[in-house]
Design an enzyme around this catalytic site. Structure first.
Site, PDB file in Angstrom:
ATOM      1  CG  ASN A 127       6.334 -32.330  14.929  1.00  0.00           C
ATOM      2  OD1 ASN A 127       6.584 -32.822  16.038  1.00  0.00           O
ATOM      3  ND2 ASN A 127       6.247 -30.835  14.944  1.00  0.00           N
ATOM      4  CG  HIS A 184       3.353 -23.693  12.718  1.00  0.00           C
ATOM      5  ND1 HIS A 184       2.226 -24.544  12.611  1.00  0.00           N
ATOM      6  CD2 HIS A 184       4.487 -24.322  12.527  1.00  0.00           C
ATOM      7  CE1 HIS A 184       2.772 -25.806  12.768  1.00  0.00           C
ATOM      8  NE2 HIS A 184       4.198 -25.558  12.733  1.00  0.00           N
TER       9      HIS A 184
END
Length: 436
Positions: free
Chosen positions: A308, A339
């Site tokens: 990512n 997250h």
């Protein structure tokens, strides 16, 4: 074939991203033909983002609209040196409250959250990236914001005209549900650039992306069949758990790769991937999926930088480069916060931080004491296998999220791989301390 169609098209995010594709191509085409004024371009992207948010999130879209509007107000109210901290604290507080709502549903009410709410949370995380990236750009002088204008006695039209580029950036539809982080500089340069800077997107380039996605989705069908037949972490025994670990993580990685390729293709179809007219200080669009490097590297540290990629670069700029003490640990802890702070995420990112630290010491030691090429080749092969299995372990911890699933992972044979790196970290750190 029907299995593949169900697996791909029933994924709601991919469905909405696919539905946005014709509008991205239309936007790029109109810009190439010089059929759009600058304000019309901003409005097209903003209106598309609002429509896509309502279609994908329903009433939960308000949870995305509110922080976007508040951010624009803060940008226009505060000075360049003061804007970053309040916007960062407001956005992370808002996102955390939404994540706590998810915790409440999953752990207290024992209810599965709605798909629309999960999409909203994902969009909020992407919005946090754009907001903090923009506020850092303003603080560092890369972007000149109209600070303090909201306090002036300007007309409502002037306020809206000044706010339009920022609101459009935060909600523009090609990057609302996914995609690599696009800086405000790049966004503004593309929207306000002349028609000669907009490239006609190659049909073959889009076809190649589609073939890659098709190949990944076909592999997903095969791997999901293998995972579905297997016993799972709850029923595996001894070395069988290693195979379950590898195959399940492989399914997760294929899903991520497919999503990242689709998101990247949508952003580039809208014209934001072109390097034409790029200014010297402007960051290029960094694709999230470097599949070859991720699947061939024998370095956990390199995997962390390439996984990512745009998010890794954002975390490095936002946290790692701003901290003097324990920057690596603080970066991974913030990533766990961003997250959602589920138990598996906290453990997974902490484990990842320790593994990266061990990776630095292990490979520094190996580069000095392993000299012959056969031994180097053997070392590289073993390090590659160990790296992929550790990453698989971390991925299952992060994706499992709950304590019960985490307990199954801890008690499986797969825990041997991170434990070996922890032991090597302690031994090599002690040796390094003695040498110093």
């Amino acid at each position: 074939m029907m299995d593949w169609l169900q697996l791909f098209f029933l994924d709601p995010v991919s469905l909405y991203q696919g539905a946005a594709f014709p509008f991205a191509l239309l936007f790029n085409h109109l810009c190439v033909m010089d059929s759009f004024s600058t304000q019309a371009r901003y409005l097209f992207l903003l209106a598309g983002g609002g429509a896509l948010a309502v279609a994908a999130m329903g009433a939960f879209a308000v949870l995305v609209f509110i922080p976007a509007l508040c951010t624009v107000v803060l940008i226009h109210s505060l000075g360049p040196q003061d804007v970053h901290r309040p916007t960062f604290l407001f956005q992370m507080t808002w996102q955390t409250l939404c994540h706590l709502g998810l915790h409440y549903m999953e752990y207290y009410l024992q209810e599965a959250p709605s798909t629309r709410f999960c999409i909203t949370l994902s969009s909020l995380m992407l919005l946090t990236q754009k907001i903090t990236s923009l506020s850092l750009d303003i603080r560092e002088g890369k972007v000149v914001a109209p600070s303090g204008r909201i306090l002036n006695k300007n007309s409502l039209f002037e306020h809206l005209h000044a706010a339009l580029p920022y609101l459009s950036y935060l909600l523009f539809f090609p990057a609302l549900l996914g995609g690599p982080l696009c800086s405000f500089q790049r966004f503004q340069a593309r929207v306000e650039g002349s028609s000669s800077l907009w490239s006609r997107h190659s049909f073959w380039a889009l076809t190649w992306r589609a073939l890659q996605i098709l190949g990944l989705e076909s592999l997903k069908v095969i791997v999901s069949g293998v995972v579905g037949v297997g016993a799972g972490l709850g029923g595996c025994r001894q070395l069988q758990c290693v195979f379950v670990l590898w195959s399940t993580a492989g399914l997760f990685k294929l899903t991520y790769y497919s999503h990242w390729l689709l998101d990247d293709a949508l952003l580039r179809a809208a014209g934001f991937g072109s390097e034409l007219g790029r200014s010297p200080g402007e960051e290029g669009l960094l694709p999230d999926a470097d599949i070859w490097t991720l699947e061939t590297t024998h370095r956990i540290a390199l995997f962390a930088r390439k996984w990512n990629q745009s998010t890794a670069r954002w975390l490095r700029r936002l946290v790692f480069q701003q901290r003097r003490t324990w920057p690596l640990l603080q970066t991974f802890l913030f990533s766990a916060w961003w997250h959602g702070l589920h138990p598996g995420q906290v453990f997974g990112f902490l484990c990842w931080a320790v593994m990266v630290e061990a990776d630095y010491l292990i490979h520094a030691f190996a580069s000095v004491f392993i000299s012959s090429w056969p031994m180097r080749l053997l070392y590289r092969a073993l390090a590659w296998a160990h790296t992929q299995l550790i990453i698989a372990y971390i991925m299952l911890a992060v994706e499992a999220r709950s304590l019960s699933s985490l307990w199954l992972l801890w008690n499986s044979y797969s825990s041997v791989f991170p434990t070996v790196y922890c032991i090597l970290l302690l031994l090599l750190a002690k040796r390094k301390h003695k040498c110093n």
